[in-house]
Scaffold this motif. Structure first.
Motif, PDB file in Angstrom:
ATOM      1  N   PRO A  45       0.957  -1.292   0.021  1.00 16.60           N
ATOM      2  CA  PRO A  45      -0.074   0.050   0.018  1.00 16.60           C
ATOM      3  C   PRO A  45       0.784   1.179   0.011  1.00 16.60           C
ATOM      4  O   PRO A  45       0.466   2.368  -0.507  1.00 16.60           O
ATOM      5  CB  PRO A  45      -0.838  -0.169   1.130  1.00 16.60           C
ATOM      6  CG  PRO A  45      -0.778  -1.510   1.732  1.00 16.60           C
ATOM      7  CD  PRO A  45       0.365  -2.067   1.101  1.00 16.60           C
ATOM      8  N   ALA A 102      -2.069   1.472  -2.200  1.00 12.70           N
ATOM      9  CA  ALA A 102      -3.441   1.428  -1.572  1.00 12.70           C
ATOM     10  C   ALA A 102      -4.437   1.457  -2.519  1.00 12.70           C
ATOM     11  O   ALA A 102      -5.602   0.735  -2.625  1.00 12.70           O
ATOM     12  CB  ALA A 102      -3.813   2.183  -0.671  1.00 12.70           C
ATOM     13  N   GLU A 103      -4.358   2.483  -3.295  1.00 14.69           N
ATOM     14  CA  GLU A 103      -5.414   2.729  -4.664  1.00 14.69           C
ATOM     15  C   GLU A 103      -5.484   1.696  -5.644  1.00 14.69           C
ATOM     16  O   GLU A 103      -6.303   1.198  -6.000  1.00 14.69           O
ATOM     17  CB  GLU A 103      -4.955   4.024  -5.313  1.00 14.69           C
ATOM     18  CG  GLU A 103      -5.299   5.529  -4.398  1.00 14.69           C
ATOM     19  CD  GLU A 103      -4.840   6.462  -5.024  1.00 14.69           C
ATOM     20  OE1 GLU A 103      -5.613   7.494  -5.091  1.00 14.69           O
ATOM     21  OE2 GLU A 103      -3.672   6.757  -5.070  1.00 14.69           O
ATOM     22  N   ILE A 105      -4.553  -1.522  -4.912  1.00  9.93           N
ATOM     23  CA  ILE A 105      -5.181  -2.762  -4.466  1.00  9.93           C
ATOM     24  C   ILE A 105      -6.722  -2.606  -4.396  1.00  9.93           C
ATOM     25  O   ILE A 105      -7.436  -3.759  -4.614  1.00  9.93           O
ATOM     26  CB  ILE A 105      -4.621  -2.924  -2.924  1.00  9.93           C
ATOM     27  CG1 ILE A 105      -3.208  -3.041  -2.878  1.00  9.93           C
ATOM     28  CG2 ILE A 105      -5.683  -3.709  -1.995  1.00  9.93           C
ATOM     29  CD1 ILE A 105      -2.322  -2.927  -1.591  1.00  9.93           C
ATOM     30  N   ARG A 106      -7.267  -1.357  -4.236  1.00 12.43           N
ATOM     31  CA  ARG A 106      -8.618  -1.063  -4.248  1.00 12.43           C
ATOM     32  C   ARG A 106      -9.302  -1.449  -5.947  1.00 12.43           C
ATOM     33  O   ARG A 106     -10.177  -1.666  -5.786  1.00 12.43           O
ATOM     34  CB  ARG A 106      -8.969   0.574  -4.008  1.00 12.43           C
ATOM     35  CG  ARG A 106      -9.221   0.428  -2.431  1.00 12.43           C
ATOM     36  CD  ARG A 106      -9.913   1.708  -1.911  1.00 12.43           C
ATOM     37  NE  ARG A 106      -9.022   3.217  -2.234  1.00 12.43           N
ATOM     38  CZ  ARG A 106      -8.082   3.309  -1.569  1.00 12.43           C
ATOM     39  NH1 ARG A 106      -7.598   2.849  -0.469  1.00 12.43           N
ATOM     40  NH2 ARG A 106      -7.361   4.571  -1.942  1.00 12.43           N
ATOM     41  N   LEU A 107      -8.268  -1.256  -6.854  1.00 13.26           N
ATOM     42  CA  LEU A 107      -8.684  -1.640  -8.196  1.00 13.26           C
ATOM     43  C   LEU A 107      -8.430  -2.746  -8.671  1.00 13.26           C
ATOM     44  O   LEU A 107      -8.413  -3.291  -9.504  1.00 13.26           O
ATOM     45  CB  LEU A 107      -7.829  -0.163  -8.929  1.00 13.26           C
ATOM     46  CG  LEU A 107      -8.172   0.948  -8.981  1.00 13.26           C
ATOM     47  CD1 LEU A 107      -7.073   1.690  -9.744  1.00 13.26           C
ATOM     48  CD2 LEU A 107      -9.656   1.163  -9.290  1.00 13.26           C
ATOM     49  N   ARG A 111      -2.483  -7.511  -2.890  1.00 10.26           N
ATOM     50  CA  ARG A 111      -1.479  -6.848  -1.946  1.00 10.26           C
ATOM     51  C   ARG A 111      -0.559  -7.898  -1.352  1.00 10.26           C
ATOM     52  O   ARG A 111      -1.012  -9.248  -1.151  1.00 10.26           O
ATOM     53  CB  ARG A 111      -2.328  -6.468  -0.575  1.00 10.26           C
ATOM     54  CG  ARG A 111      -1.691  -5.649   0.574  1.00 10.26           C
ATOM     55  CD  ARG A 111      -2.714  -5.606   1.668  1.00 10.26           C
ATOM     56  NE  ARG A 111      -1.819  -4.926   2.623  1.00 10.26           N
ATOM     57  CZ  ARG A 111      -2.382  -3.820   3.418  1.00 10.26           C
ATOM     58  NH1 ARG A 111      -3.542  -3.443   3.355  1.00 10.26           N
ATOM     59  NH2 ARG A 111      -1.524  -3.401   4.320  1.00 10.26           N
TER      60      ARG A 111
END
Length: 113
Positions: A45, A102-103, A105-107, A111
């Motif tokens: 992240p 982190a962004e 990972i959200r996409l 991770r």
């Protein structure tokens, strides 16, 4: 940073060997972001990623070349990152659009444990 062709060859070799790619710290800019297309990749992240559109040695490409190389680069990204790149990030060529790990990972990028 670096050549898209050279990065493509490197990723092909990594995938052929079944190696893992862990992007854990610092900044991953330019063609380094293509490592997101390795078969076994993960990101931290805290890592920063910089995306930009294709160009050749500081010179703009023709629209046809720009579209072709943009599609090649984007083909290394997970679907959500690819869509974002093709609609936004590729239009910056001399500066980068940054995303954090982190962004990403959200996409949908895995991770690192």
């Amino acid at each position: 940073m670096g050549s898209v062709r050279a990065r493509h060859d490197e990723i092909e070799e990594i995938n052929r060997l079944g190696q893992r790619v862990e992007i854990r710290r610092g900044t991953c800019m330019s063609s380094c972001t293509m490592f997101l297309g390795a078969d076994n990749v993960c990101v931290s992240p805290q890592t920063s990623f910089g995306f930009h559109g294709p160009y050749r040695f500081g010179e703009k490409l023709s629209q046809t070349e720009f579209d072709q190389w943009s599609r090649i680069i984007a083909s290394y990204y997970p679907a959500a990152v690819r869509d974002w790149y093709m609609t936004k990030a590729r239009y910056k060529t001399y500066t980068a659009t940054r995303l954090s790990g982190a962004e990403l990972i959200r996409l949908g990028v895995p991770r690192c444990p």
